[in-house]
Write an enzyme that holds these catalytic residues in place. Structure first.
Site, PDB file in Angstrom:
ATOM      1  N   ASP A 139       1.022  -1.338   0.578  1.00  0.00           N
ATOM      2  CA  ASP A 139      -0.319  -0.166  -0.099  1.00  0.00           C
ATOM      3  C   ASP A 139       0.742   1.146  -0.373  1.00  0.00           C
ATOM      4  OD1 ASP A 139      -2.616   1.237   0.341  1.00  0.00           O
ATOM      5  OD2 ASP A 139      -1.758   1.882   1.729  1.00  0.00           O
ATOM      6  N   TYR A 178       2.297  10.092   0.024  1.00  0.00           N
ATOM      7  CA  TYR A 178       3.817   9.711   0.368  1.00  0.00           C
ATOM      8  C   TYR A 178       5.436  10.090  -0.162  1.00  0.00           C
ATOM      9  CZ  TYR A 178       0.396   6.788   2.879  1.00  0.00           C
ATOM     10  OH  TYR A 178      -1.295   6.017   3.072  1.00  0.00           O
ATOM     11  N   GLU A 214       7.551  -9.993  12.478  1.00  0.00           N
ATOM     12  CA  GLU A 214       6.643 -10.812  13.550  1.00  0.00           C
ATOM     13  C   GLU A 214       4.868 -10.009  12.710  1.00  0.00           C
ATOM     14  OE1 GLU A 214       5.422  -8.466  17.531  1.00  0.00           O
ATOM     15  OE2 GLU A 214       7.544  -8.859  17.345  1.00  0.00           O
TER      16      GLU A 214
END
Length: 279
Positions: free
Chosen positions: A46, A51, A238
């Site tokens: 995404d 950005y 993780e």
């Protein structure tokens, strides 16, 4: 083990439940982490025009060596480009920067000017021109979500909003399901706040998982797409390691009860719109 790359059907489109977000990632970091995420096993990336990292996100995708048709790529149209014509030009620019046509193009925030009908029809035109495969929304309250779909010929296959255990979005979840759409959670780990949450720590101990892993599992078990981001490979690994355990019904309810009235962390909603009342 559940397939970590597919969610419930959204108007015939399969969107990977767990994605990798790139908000606030500097260009070079975005390139490295996108490649790393894809090597780990993520298949949903995404980004957004605002950005300022679309170019390096595309480079990271190519660096990974993962075939493009195995990756679901999302970007977003910024609010300054919502007018007919401007929207299509930004869609062209984004595709050029990415070096590929995105799978999903979203309207980043709802705006009243220009009229929503004009903007949604321009978004449909971008799709018709082959500048994206699918279209959707980001940060639309449920009434605006329904209004936008009313103007759209194509299904709006997701609404990407802030969502985590501290923020109830039940009206949005219900609206997405009513419209045959999906909800995508940004800041799914409440910008790290879940790490210190006693309820999540306790549930995590039961499953030998971290509070973040428990939170992401809580989301995907509801069919909600999550797009955590990280600048660290260890954390990205993780976050991806959530497919080998299942939360029980009581555990799911305990996490849902963490929602509170002041749980929203990011609010840039145009004042002509209102968030849904907390459930």
């Amino acid at each position: 083990m559940p397939n970590p790359t597919v969610t419930a059907d959204a108007a015939g489109v399969q969107i990977p439940l767990l994605g990798f977000g790139t908000w606030q990632l500097e260009p070079d970091v975005a390139r490295h982490m996108v490649r790393t995420a894809l090597e780990i096993g993520y298949r949903h990336i995404d980004t957004a025009w605002i950005y300022k990292n679309e170019k390096t996100v595309g480079e990271g995708i190519r660096d990974s060596g993962v075939p493009r048709d195995q990756i679901f790529l999302t970007t977003k149209i910024w609010v300054a480009h919502f007018a007919d014509g401007n929207l299509q030009r930004q869609a062209e620019e984004s595709a050029e920067s990415l070096g590929t046509v995105p799978d999903l193009l979203l309207l980043h925030w709802p705006k009243r000017t220009p009229a929503m009908e004009e903007t949604v029809r321009a978004l449909n035109d971008a799709r018709a021109r082959g500048l994206t495969k699918h279209i959707g929304l980001s940060n639309f309250p449920s009434a605006a979500f329904e209004e936008a779909q009313g103007y759209s010929d194509a299904p709006l296959i997701t609404n990407q909003v802030e969502h985590h255990p501290y923020l109830s979005n039940r009206p949005l979840i219900d609206m997405a399901r009513t419209l045959g759409s999906t909800l995508t959670a940004w800041s799914p780990l409440a910008q790290g706040k879940v790490a210190d949450e006693a309820v999540l720590i306790e549930i995590g101990r039961t499953h030998s998982k971290t509070p973040g892993q428990v939170t992401l599992r809580w989301l995907v078990q509801q069919g909600i797409i999550a797009i955590p981001r990280s600048t660290r490979e260890s954390r990205a690994r993780e976050n991806f390691n959530i497919w080998d355990f299942q939360l029980g019904g009581e555990e799911m309810q305990r996490i849902s009860r963490l929602a509170r009235s002041d749980g929203r962390l990011g609010d840039w909603l145009d004042p002509s719109f209102q968030w849904d009342a907390a459930a």
